[in-house]
Enzyme design. Sequence first.
Site, PDB file in Angstrom:
ATOM      1  N   ILE A 221       3.073  -1.925  10.958  1.00 58.82           N
ATOM      2  CA  ILE A 221       4.477  -1.007  10.975  1.00 58.82           C
ATOM      3  C   ILE A 221       4.365   0.015   9.962  1.00 58.82           C
ATOM      4  O   ILE A 221       3.612   0.426   9.127  1.00 58.82           O
ATOM      5  CB  ILE A 221       5.748  -1.720  10.433  1.00 58.82           C
ATOM      6  CG1 ILE A 221       6.229  -2.877  10.866  1.00 58.82           C
ATOM      7  CG2 ILE A 221       7.025  -0.683  10.814  1.00 58.82           C
ATOM      8  CD1 ILE A 221       7.008  -3.644  10.500  1.00 58.82           C
ATOM      9  N   ASP A 222       4.061   1.282  10.613  1.00 59.10           N
ATOM     10  CA  ASP A 222       3.236   2.344  10.061  1.00 59.10           C
ATOM     11  C   ASP A 222       4.019   3.596  10.127  1.00 59.10           C
ATOM     12  O   ASP A 222       4.657   4.317  11.056  1.00 59.10           O
ATOM     13  CB  ASP A 222       2.273   2.763  10.658  1.00 59.10           C
ATOM     14  CG  ASP A 222       1.339   3.461   9.946  1.00 59.10           C
ATOM     15  OD1 ASP A 222       1.683   4.718   9.399  1.00 59.10           O
ATOM     16  OD2 ASP A 222       1.028   4.520  10.957  1.00 59.10           O
ATOM     17  N   SER A 223       4.367   4.372   8.659  1.00 60.89           N
ATOM     18  CA  SER A 223       5.765   5.192   9.007  1.00 60.89           C
ATOM     19  C   SER A 223       5.571   6.329   9.136  1.00 60.89           C
ATOM     20  O   SER A 223       6.103   6.745   9.966  1.00 60.89           O
ATOM     21  CB  SER A 223       6.257   5.122   7.458  1.00 60.89           C
ATOM     22  OG  SER A 223       4.819   5.283   6.618  1.00 60.89           O
TER      23      SER A 223
END
Length: 308
Positions: free
Chosen positions: A182-184
């Site tokens: 999960i990449d902000s």
Amino acid sequence: MTLYLDVIWFLNFCIDFLLIVLTGMVLKRKMQKWRLAAGSFIGSSYVLLLFIPTDISMYHPLIKFVFSLIIMVVSFGFQKFSYFAKNVGMFYFVTFVTGGGLFAAHYFLQTDLTIMHGVLATKSTGKGDLLSWAFVCIGFPAVWLFSKRRVDDIKVQKLHYTELVGVEIRIEDTCIQAAGLIDSGNKLHDPITKVPVMILDLNIHEEHLPPEIIAFSKDMESFNEIGASGHSWESRLRIIPFRAVGKDSEFLPAIKPDEVVIKSKQGNFSCSRVLIGLTYTALSSENAFTCIVHPEVMSKGIESIAAS
């Protein structure tokens, strides 16, 4: 001055209705019209009780708190204590945010207040002034959108971005399983449909894709050749404007899956409104993950899990 209680009651009914609906929207609660109307009726009836002579002070904070508890039970029911507590907490939150902001703006713009012999007086007709009605009809919907978007932003920021999740990408009979991060920082969307774009490392997963799609991912000019071959995945192909660091290419090849299933600690959920960007740039030097998950996909997925 004559007070028109029916008009004042209806004004409060509208405000309570909007606050309850906003609470349900933020928490993704199942809303029934009769429950919303009943909760709004109880909340607005508090105004009428203020004019009934009684030994109990209706202005006491405890009385107001009890009213808010009743409103939430009637509006959304009581499934369990944590569910009920979240409803009450969010109801007060949206009330303070919307009511406080509109109250300040209202009295900033209002011009019918005067001070007579040290006493604050108003020229109100008892029906509620035009500015009050304008705020109910225009201000609250505007605050709805603003508050909802800010809450959505907070939810995205609260995600644990270091968490790895399982990802299953399903396209017809093909199923690709990958470890996703999960990449902000992944804010990539299709500029036309605003669909979020996930990234898949083809260095690891190209064996699952047909040769025509592999050729397209390496050279997007081969799109016409795929169309000429009549491949069934032709309609799924997309070209997303994208610029990677250190790369000259300004476009990212992508494909529309039938479904993407995310397996996380919060639970499993599926998403069909997403695109899969195809890249040969290694996402992890140790292959700890081979897919970048868009934070919007996770946010909406967690919301669906909480709602169920």
